[in-house]
Motif scaffolding. Sequence first.
Motif, PDB file in Angstrom:
ATOM      1  N   GLN A  59       0.807  -1.218   0.000  1.00  0.00           N
ATOM      2  CA  GLN A  59       0.000   0.000   0.000  1.00  0.00           C
ATOM      3  C   GLN A  59       0.838   1.265   0.000  1.00  0.00           C
ATOM      4  N   TYR A  87      -4.409   3.973  -4.144  1.00  0.00           N
ATOM      5  CA  TYR A  87      -5.162   2.733  -4.361  1.00  0.00           C
ATOM      6  C   TYR A  87      -5.163   2.398  -5.851  1.00  0.00           C
ATOM      7  N   HIS A 106      -9.976   0.365  -5.373  1.00  0.00           N
ATOM      8  CA  HIS A 106      -9.408  -0.859  -4.817  1.00  0.00           C
ATOM      9  C   HIS A 106      -9.504  -0.860  -3.300  1.00  0.00           C
ATOM     10  N   PHE A 107      -9.829  -2.016  -2.742  1.00  0.00           N
ATOM     11  CA  PHE A 107      -9.978  -2.212  -1.291  1.00  0.00           C
ATOM     12  C   PHE A 107     -11.055  -1.305  -0.699  1.00  0.00           C
ATOM     13  N   VAL A 133      -7.452  -2.272   5.134  1.00  0.00           N
ATOM     14  CA  VAL A 133      -7.522  -3.434   4.241  1.00  0.00           C
ATOM     15  C   VAL A 133      -6.403  -3.369   3.206  1.00  0.00           C
ATOM     16  N   GLY A 134      -6.224  -2.201   2.611  1.00  0.00           N
ATOM     17  CA  GLY A 134      -5.166  -2.050   1.623  1.00  0.00           C
ATOM     18  C   GLY A 134      -3.796  -2.337   2.191  1.00  0.00           C
ATOM     19  N   ASN A 167      -2.652  -5.992   2.342  1.00  0.00           N
ATOM     20  CA  ASN A 167      -2.583  -6.754   1.096  1.00  0.00           C
ATOM     21  C   ASN A 167      -1.597  -6.118   0.123  1.00  0.00           C
ATOM     22  N   ASN A 191      -6.814  -9.277  -4.293  1.00  0.00           N
ATOM     23  CA  ASN A 191      -7.502  -8.793  -3.097  1.00  0.00           C
ATOM     24  C   ASN A 191      -8.191  -7.444  -3.266  1.00  0.00           C
ATOM     25  N   ALA A 192      -7.975  -6.775  -4.383  1.00  0.00           N
ATOM     26  CA  ALA A 192      -8.548  -5.444  -4.552  1.00  0.00           C
ATOM     27  C   ALA A 192     -10.069  -5.478  -4.506  1.00  0.00           C
TER      28      ALA A 192
END
Length: 747
Positions: free
Chosen positions: A425, A432, A490-491, A497-498, A501, A524-525
Amino acid sequence: MFSNFSCKEERSSVSESNIANQNGSHPNLILTQNSVSKIKSQLGNVPVFDATLAAVKQDVDLAIKAGIDVPIPKDMAGGYTHTQHTLNYKNMQKAGVLFQLLEDEKYAIYVRDMLLEYAKLYPTLNRHPQERSYARGKFFWQCLNDSNWLTYTSQAYDCIYDWLPKEQSDYLNKSFFRPYADFLSIETPKYFNRIHNHSTWGNVSVGMIGLVMDDDELVNRALYGLKNIDIDNNALDNDGGYIYDKDGKAGFLSNLDSPFSPDGFYTEGPYYQRYAMYPFMIFAEALQNKKPELKIFEYKDGVLLKAVDALLNLTDANGEFFPLNDGQKGMSYFTSSLVSVVDIAYHYGNQKPELLSVAKAQNAVQLNAAGLDVAIGLRDGKEKPFIKKSMELTDGAKGDEGAVGILRYNDDNNTVGLVMKYTGQGLSHGHYDKLSFSLYEDGEEVIQDYGLSRFVNVEQKNGGGYLKENKTFAKHTIAHNTVTQNETSHFNYDFAVGSNNHSEKYLFDASNPNVQIMSAKETNAYPGTNFHRTMLLIKDAEHKKPYVLDLFKISSEKENQYDFPYYYFGQIISTSFDYKAEKNLAELSDKNGYQHLWKEAQGKAEADHIQFTWLNNRTFYSITSATSNNDDIILARIGANDPKFNLRRDPAIIISKKNTKSTVFASIIESHGDYDPVAEKANMAYSQFKAIKVVVDNKAYTALELEFKSGVSRVFILSNGNAAKDAKHTLKINGKNYEWSGSYYFK
């Protein structure tokens, strides 16, 4: 004046400290007594050093003539008081060096008088009146800038320390510098005890002044951070010493461990790596001089020296840093802090001659032993070209959190750089935009990354701080050259969360300069959706210049909307599709960055491929993309819902697929021809490609056919699940068998 001290000096008795107290004569941090003698013996015989010294002398002489100005802090970044305090610390650092090298007391007097003014002002100040920052400073609106001040001023103080009467140095130590160090650390733990470039500056500033004062407690505090600390000093152990954070969560060493990968990539991105490298390297230089037993340049397998090489490679042909994550465009390795960084890396890194060519371009050196070595190397003609090659720089403390891939092609006529981001990240400065990319030709952006939304040190623009559009546009996925699903970033734009991952490298191979490839996956995005992007930089006989092949495979469990932009510069020349220009502009949507995009025109692909050509910097460019008949083609422009005109009005072409599960975006990006406005002549103004088609797409393989207008066709096949070099593959396409070894076929 010097007898009544308002702060009780505290000393640590921490038993596990491995730092010996090495009192010695000053200067002994960046300059040392030995290096001063050596420099004096060489003056007049090292052109770059002599020129730098003359320029510094001119600057400081003008500052002395103007007089000392230590204003009461008031302004944000870019304002008068902010700018003046910045000038003060820079001029003090320079004056300290001049005093040592030229033995003119006027420079020591200037530093002393300035310090006494600050020492008189400091006790009268509360935190800065501007309340924007999470950690307000004293002289500046944020502690970060106060740490800049202390890092530079510590060097000036070291240069005049032995010249000062002891009662003055004692007064400054006890009434000013020790309280100031406490303020930046134990009184502001949320600033000091982090893994972040801010905390690096905080750690270094406290450590630097600790080294000057031979205060090992402060040096330990800088190296290891503090545990369980609050403004009530609850971190004292039973012996009255501070409890150091040895579990890798704070302090200078932790900021070396966590943000840097083994390759030297800094997870926040090159713009902030550039900003952090100065404190990292200047403190390392001071530690090497004062505490050589730490062997700081060997720490984490020499990560600091690797980081300098990585940072220099994260630049375009003009030396400007790729604006990954938060990054201001135009920042380059010509900034003064990188002069110091390059010199230190040369001095402590086996004197790599390639660094001399960077120093030669910078045309300045640090005025110490490191700078002298560089100047001597340049004088003696030892430099070799710093050739930026294709490379992959891993992310994460262990190098297992994705990477940045850089593909380059260089010849006498053309320089092309292709950058793909598949990292973690990037901490709070991360964007993102998994699997995004940018493209450069001869140092100019062709397909751009927007970078940050901020006018650094421009007071009129939010006090020089970040603009709200950084969060509402620049960080969002749609602001980048990657896929957004269902108009959601994303995320779901969730930092936690970002941060948990990262993308995964699939393939990187630059061994063949004519066919270079990088490939990565993001799973995972979006829940239930997998991305796999593969990019090639290709130079073949049919093209004068290299071209890019871009393959973006999407696998999903349900139908979605996928929006895929290319942010370009310049004037539209032609399109193969029809579109309708909007008479009344409206934003694309109402959130996630879409609210800042005007829809200027829209059409349908109505074909299995489209072509889009534009002109920029007198050069023609084309994108040829595989499409479906119902794909929407949107011509957009940044700037909607931006009443203060904080955003650049840059254009984009967006390919949008609706009600689609699994699909492939495939494109060719090429540079071709030029326009001569004097001769009024266009040369090679048309794309050399006829079409690109997706001929196979399944779980195991994706195959593309590239059709040239010359009649030549090429086929690219990617093995989607097995990237092993020794893997053998067979695939039948339209009745023809293709056999190959390795991850891909291209012929």
